[in-house]
Design a protein around this motif. Structure first.
Motif, PDB file in Angstrom:
ATOM      1  N   GLY A 345     -44.367 -35.616  68.820  1.00  0.00           N
ATOM      2  CA  GLY A 345     -44.695 -36.256  70.094  1.00  0.00           C
ATOM      3  C   GLY A 345     -45.379 -35.347  71.080  1.00  0.00           C
ATOM      4  N   GLY A 346     -45.724 -34.132  70.675  1.00  0.00           N
ATOM      5  CA  GLY A 346     -46.426 -33.233  71.581  1.00  0.00           C
ATOM      6  C   GLY A 346     -47.879 -33.662  71.775  1.00  0.00           C
ATOM      7  N   PHE A 347     -48.471 -33.227  72.863  1.00  0.00           N
ATOM      8  CA  PHE A 347     -49.874 -33.530  73.143  1.00  0.00           C
ATOM      9  C   PHE A 347     -50.706 -32.432  72.490  1.00  0.00           C
ATOM     10  N   THR A 430     -44.563 -39.776  73.755  1.00  0.00           N
ATOM     11  CA  THR A 430     -43.707 -40.609  74.598  1.00  0.00           C
ATOM     12  C   THR A 430     -44.278 -40.698  76.011  1.00  0.00           C
ATOM     13  N   ALA A 431     -43.823 -41.694  76.751  1.00  0.00           N
ATOM     14  CA  ALA A 431     -44.262 -41.845  78.145  1.00  0.00           C
ATOM     15  C   ALA A 431     -43.881 -40.618  78.966  1.00  0.00           C
ATOM     16  N   SER A 432     -42.703 -40.050  78.704  1.00  0.00           N
ATOM     17  CA  SER A 432     -42.266 -38.864  79.455  1.00  0.00           C
ATOM     18  C   SER A 432     -43.210 -37.696  79.220  1.00  0.00           C
ATOM     19  N   THR A 433     -43.616 -37.488  77.963  1.00  0.00           N
ATOM     20  CA  THR A 433     -44.523 -36.381  77.665  1.00  0.00           C
ATOM     21  C   THR A 433     -45.870 -36.592  78.334  1.00  0.00           C
ATOM     22  N   TYR A 434     -46.386 -37.823  78.286  1.00  0.00           N
ATOM     23  CA  TYR A 434     -47.683 -38.063  78.906  1.00  0.00           C
ATOM     24  C   TYR A 434     -47.609 -37.895  80.425  1.00  0.00           C
ATOM     25  N   GLY A 508     -35.837 -42.924  73.561  1.00  0.00           N
ATOM     26  CA  GLY A 508     -36.317 -43.880  74.555  1.00  0.00           C
ATOM     27  C   GLY A 508     -35.194 -44.444  75.402  1.00  0.00           C
ATOM     28  N   SER A 509     -34.078 -44.830  74.762  1.00  0.00           N
ATOM     29  CA  SER A 509     -32.936 -45.362  75.521  1.00  0.00           C
ATOM     30  C   SER A 509     -32.338 -44.295  76.422  1.00  0.00           C
ATOM     31  N   LEU A 510     -32.306 -43.067  75.935  1.00  0.00           N
ATOM     32  CA  LEU A 510     -31.716 -41.976  76.712  1.00  0.00           C
ATOM     33  C   LEU A 510     -32.522 -41.693  77.973  1.00  0.00           C
ATOM     34  N   THR A 511     -33.852 -41.580  77.816  1.00  0.00           N
ATOM     35  CA  THR A 511     -34.687 -41.287  78.988  1.00  0.00           C
ATOM     36  C   THR A 511     -34.677 -42.452  79.979  1.00  0.00           C
ATOM     37  N   SER A 512     -34.648 -43.693  79.466  1.00  0.00           N
ATOM     38  CA  SER A 512     -34.587 -44.851  80.373  1.00  0.00           C
ATOM     39  C   SER A 512     -33.298 -44.849  81.181  1.00  0.00           C
TER      40      SER A 512
END
Length: 1113
Positions: A345-347, A430-434, A508-512
């Motif tokens: 999931g890294g950029f 992931t949305a967090s990484t972006y 995803g559930s954790l970050t949300s």
């Protein structure tokens, strides 16, 4: 730094122009032993400094060539300065692959290709029949469930080609990886291999057979498995050369299907290719509900299908455009410094390469642009484009059968489609990484637009590890707990899609959950999964729980950092039920001042330390005690302003003590002395410590400067002014006692005032006194103005120090973490026994720089993050060639800062080794005039560089930080003599790094109440003993001590002290006479000195430990 060397005053005065270039000699680091010894004799005052080199007039003023004119035009239009242009060019030279290495790598790649094509075939077997595999190799894939349909046989690859950045010329050092696509023949694949991991099983078996044969080949020094970008379904084979070239390159073999083998329409994000009945072992429900889609699974198949087409696209776009390639290289460095390209999931560098291709296709980047322009354009695009809302596509086709962007947005948080229109390049992001990439891009653009001189250093050369970039860092360990969480949350579709990777499924559930809970407090949430390490081909592949730790970083908004209230919706709103369900019993209805009745959560937090820990949910860290002292000071200030009966009214009352700017390491508490520890001197209404009792508590008065209004009645003579000031001090004490009943003690220079248990030292100041002290009268009666030590000292104490205290007090109000960072920093410096070399103010200003100039970070919001950045700044800042500019209240413009740097270089040899500039002190660096010495500063730099990685490793340890006091304990093995002190006579013994389990009572009563007598002020036997040692032996040795409860004084002999001196009657202190070469000379009498050390400290000194192996006479 001492006086300028001979000729320095006339340097450049002969009409010859000068150009600055780095000195070639003396710039290397001193040996570790020498630096740690802190030699007293400074080396050359210009060692390691930028030195002027003289050019002839003909060389300097010759006409520029056409090439030079072109470069000048480019620099003027593309870069902020010629320095930035040169820095970018030098960086690109460093990260590019040299041609000689390319030749050796190409030779190795040809051999790899030849040997892979020669691997023998195997007979056809069922996929589940793996008995044909040799015992020395394991399948690099978790085959769960094991039963799967299909057959497999190994046939040599149809082709082996190089793909990725090496072929494009955009790979960057130090780690050179070359990706090779190994195309599996059609004969070993079947039409339905896209289902139920059949393709991935065959891919893994193909790799296992390759690994077995290549592992037996002596041509390869290392043959190991690894996961491709952290994906557990896609292992790759790592090959490294044998012998001295083992670290030259790593070749990664990626098996892939023929480009058109799988039909893309079967791999749309809405399609299912992992059947529930197969994966979960359960029959599908009879209600006719569709199978859940497997977008990530489909994407991983598509990635293998498009390896060749992607490298062809990038080769066409980048081609011979060197500027585009340079831009990609710079972007990769930018990502690496921010740790954004790591793990699943890294950029990645591949993504930014494709992003450059997209911007070229949309004409936002032109092929003639320079690398720096490409970097700016991509950062600007990232900062302003949210791919989680509006995806982008490289696909130019208008075919209606292609899936729409909206279809991909339903399946993936970030969308960036390739030229086929079927593959989402950002599927794993992931949305967090972006959002983290966006956040960093915004910071970087602000940095570039700010045109700072050190912008390049901050943008591309400063690492940003998570522990230094985020306010709070959370570790989830062991990861196996997330498996149970997935089952509890019924995340079966996600597990099915991700091949059982429960860490990614639960992420995803954790970050949300965290985003919902932290709400408005949260500015940015980031996560980091360390890359799974490679493994031997004879070992089983690592399991999901073996991938280390899931680390979460929280960057909080300053306004919500210490808020105790979580405000919910109004009670009659439909969202109120969701709020109550989320917070459970913590949620309660509350009526607010505006009359609204809302759901709310109130956190219990009595201290600032507890408020900082609300995002986590501890004893106080001292902010409350400091605030109490400041409130008492404010009360005293009002009393001074309102005094009646002074001949002149008070014009200003200013604090001038670390307590009043919130940076005192151990804040004072109200004192009430126990009279049994003292003798009472009734005639003076004061106390005297009793020798038969332990040393009483240390009480330090807080300095307050009281300015009186201007008047023509002030005398014009310095001595007369001092006497008038003394009269004011006496009158001040008399009025405070008469009008407010305060206990006061007046002296000629100050008045000590006891108020509410705190002691303040009020100093009356005359504004004209520094001016009068500067006046020098010549024999002819002419008056000239010249700075004198007395005038500089007085101006520092009565003008600079109050202004600085006021400015830093304001900084604390703006950034509440400033106090904690400054106190930690000073505690660490003093714990290293180096506190005497640095003034309180100099260390406070270094910490202030972290908040006023936080680039490339945001200002720290927690003490531990600020302390880590303090260690990094101290250990990496070029103190010899740069001033540390602390732009308090943002008073200095960019142009003024440039002038300050120019003036610094021009007068460098007359300035101290450590130069700190503020708007009120632009030239002299008043806070470092008396220290540190070059050797003490170098020792601090070395210790900070050693402490930083140790502390970061401790704080990033998921099992807990352990004993963080490790980095505070000083290295004692560098000292020649250690003087051990008795804790009985150390008044601040409990402030030691390793606080004693039990210590002596220090004569303070615990019950608050008024005190009729002034406590003993500033009584610290170790400090008094140190003053005697420095007076007696300061020419022979250096003495180091931790004023906060240290039990050891470290002694270092000065190197010059052991050189024989000519016999003189005035040179006999601490020395003895010896005959050398027929002449009488003086050398140190070490045995007598050691005996004197004990005699001077009788009662205080427990032992003198001489380390004779460290020195010789």
């Amino acid at each position: 730094m001492g006086p300028a060397p001979a000729g320095a005053e006339n340097r450049g005065a002969a009409g010859e122009p000068e150009v600055m270039e780095p000195a070639l000699e003396g710039t290397g680091k001193k040996g570790k032993k020498e630096s740690s010894k802190k030699h007293a004799l400074a080396g050359s005052p210009v060692e390691g400094l930028l030195q002027p080199v003289k050019l002839s007039r003909a060389e300097l003023y010759k006409e520029p060539t056409n090439e030079e004119l072109t470069r000048l035009r480019e620099t003027e239009s593309l870069f902020h300065s010629s320095l930035l242009c040169l820095q970018v060019e030098e960086l690109l030279k460093e990260v590019r692959l040299p041609e000689k290495k390319k030749e050796r790598i190409d030779t190795f790649l040809r051999e790899v290709n030849h040997r892979v094509l020669k691997v023998p075939s195997t007979p056809r077997t069922e996929l589940t029949d793996q008995t044909w595999l040799p015992a020395g190799v394991r399948v690099p894939l978790h085959q769960v469930p094991y039963t799967v349909k299909g057959c497999f046989r190994f046939l040599p690859p149809a082709q082996v080609i190089v793909v990725g950045s090496y072929l494009l010329g955009t790979c960057v050092r130090p780690d050179i990886n070359v990706d090779m696509a190994v195309t599996m023949p059609r004969e070993i694949l079947q039409d339905k291999d896209g289902l139920n991991q059949r393709y991935f099983r065959k891919r893994a078996l193909y790799l296992a057979h390759l690994a077995h044969h290549l592992g037996q080949d002596p041509f390869f020094g290392s043959v190991r498995f690894s996961y491709t970008r952290g994906c557990h379904l896609k292992p790759s084979l790592l090959l490294r050369p044998h012998g001295k070239d083992e670290r030259l390159v790593t070749v990664r073999l990626h098996p892939c299907p023929p480009p058109d083998f799988f039909r893309p329409c079967r791999l749309l994000p809405s399609k299912n290719n992992v059947r529930s009945a197969w994966y979960r072992g359960q029959s599908p429900p009879g209600d006719g509900s569709p199978e859940p889609p497997t977008p990530h699974y489909n994407t991983w198949v598509l990635q293998d299908m498009t390896l060749e087409s992607h490298v062809q696209l990038l080769s066409t776009v980048l081609g011979s455009a060197l500027g585009l390639k340079d831009g990609v290289a710079l972007l990769k460095v930018w990502l690496r410094q921010r740790e954004l390209d790591k793990g699943l999931g890294g950029f990645s560098g591949f993504l930014v390469s494709m992003l450059v291709a997209f911007l070229v296709s949309t004409r936002k980047i032109h092929t003639t642009m320079s690398g720096y322009q490409v970097l700016r354009s991509v950062l600007q695009f990232l900062a302003t484009t949210d791919l989680t809302v509006n995806g982008i596509s490289l696909c130019l086709s208008s075919d209606p059968s292609l899936p729409a962007l909206a279809d991909f947005h339903q399946a993936f948080p970030v969308v960036f489609l390739d030229s086929s229109g079927y593959l989402n390049l950002c599927a794993d992001v992931t949305a967090s990484t972006y959002h983290q990439v966006q956040h960093e891009a915004r910071l970087s653009m602000a940095l570039l637009d700010g045109r700072a001189d050190d912008g390049f250093q901050l943008l591309l050369m400063t690492p940003k590890p998570m522990i230094r970039a985020f306010d709070h860092v959370l570790h989830l360990h062991p990861l196996s707990r997330l498996q149970a969480a997935c089952h509890r949350l019924k995340l079966w579709p996600e597990l099915q899609d991700l091949g059982g990777d429960y860490v990614s499924a639960a992420l995803g559930s954790l970050t949300s959950l965290l985003e919902q809970g932290l709400g408005s407090r949260l500015h940015l949430l980031a996560h980091s999964r360390p890359p799974v390490s490679e493994w031997d081909i004879s070992q089983d592949p690592p399991k999901h729980r073996d991938s280390g730790t899931l680390t979460l970083g929280l960057l909080l908004r300053p306004e919500g950092l210490t808020s105790v209230l979580e405000l919910g919706p109004e009670a009659n709103q439909p969202e109120a039920a969701d709020f109550r369900q989320f917070w459970g019993s913590r949620s309660e209805l509350r009526r607010f001042q505006d009359g609204a009745i809302r759901e709310a959560v109130v956190w219990e937090a009595a201290s600032m330390a507890q408020k900082r820990l609300i995002p986590h949910q501890t004893s106080s860290t001292g902010e409350e005690a400091l605030a109490a002292a400041v409130r008492c000071y404010d009360d005293l200030s009002r009393l001074l302003w309102g005094l009646e009966g002074l001949p002149l009214t008070v014009s200003a009352v200013q604090g001038a003590h670390p307590v009043l700017r919130y940076t005192e390491v151990f804040p004072p508490t109200p004192v009430r002395p126990a009279y049994s520890f003292y003798k009472q001197l009734r005639e003076r209404a004061s106390l005297l410590p009793r020798p038969d009792k332990p040393c009483p508590a240390y009480v330090e008065p807080m300095t307050v400067v009281c300015h009186l209004e201007g008047s023509g009645q002030w005398p014009q003579d310095a001595e007369a002014i001092r006497r008038v000031r003394a009269a004011f001090q006496l009158r001040l004490a008399e009025l405070l006692t008469q009008q407010h009943g305060l206990q006061c003690r007046a002296t000629a220079t100050h008045t000590d005032v006891l108020k509410d248990g705190f002691v303040f030292r009020v100093c009356v100041a005359c504004q004209r006194e520094p001016q009068i002290l500067r006046e020098m009268r010549s024999p002819e009666g002419m008056i000239s103005l010249r700075d004198t030590p007395a005038s500089l000292h007085l101006e520092r104490d009565t003008r600079h120090l109050p202004l600085l205290t006021s400015a830093l007090h304001g900084l604390q109000q703006q950034h509440p973490a400033f106090s904690g960072v400054a106190r930690l920093a000073k505690r660490w410096v003093r714990a290293q026994l180096l506190g005497e070399g640095f003034t309180d103010e100099s260390l406070d200003l270094v910490v202030a720089a972290l908040f006023l100039h936080p680039e490339p970070f945001t200002p720290p919001s927690s003490p531990q993050v600020g302390f880590l950045r303090f260690l990094f700044l101290v250990s990496t800042f070029d103190w010899k060639n740069n001033p540390l500019i602390v732009n308090l209240n943002n008073e200095l413009t960019v142009e003024e800062q440039g002038e300050i740097r120019s003036g610094f270089l021009a007068t460098r040899t007359q300035l101290p080794i450590m130069v700190i500039v503020t708007p009120q002190d632009r030239k002299n660096s008043v806070w470092t005039q008396d220290g540190p010495s070059p050797q003490v500063l170098q020792q601090l730099v070395v210790l900070a560089a050693e402490a930083l990685p140790v502390l970061e490793k401790q704080l990033m340890d998921p099992r807990g930080p352990g004993d963080i006091r490790t980095v505070f304990r000083p290295p004692l093995d560098t000292y020649d003599v250690l003087i051990r002190l008795s804790p009985r006579h150390i008044p601040r013994h409990r402030q030691a790094v390793d606080s004693p389990a039990a210590s002596f009572c220090r004569g303070l009563l615990s019950e608050p109440g008024p005190s009729s007598l002034m406590p003993v002020l500033g009584y610290d036997p170790p400090q008094l003993y140190l003053a005697q040692l420095r007076e007696a032996f300061g020419d022979l040795a250096l003495f180091f001590y931790d004023q906060h409860g240290g039990e050891v004084i470290g002694v270092l002999w000065k190197p010059s002290s052991f050189q024989p001196q000519p016999f003189k009657a005035s040179n006999t202190k601490g020395r003895m006479v010896m005959s050398q070469g027929g002449e009488l000379v003086m050398v140190p009498n070490v045995e007598a000195i050691l005996e004197d050390l004990a005699v001077l400290g009788e009662g205080l000194v427990q032992a003198v430990e001489a380390r004779s192996e460290r020195w010789t006479v």
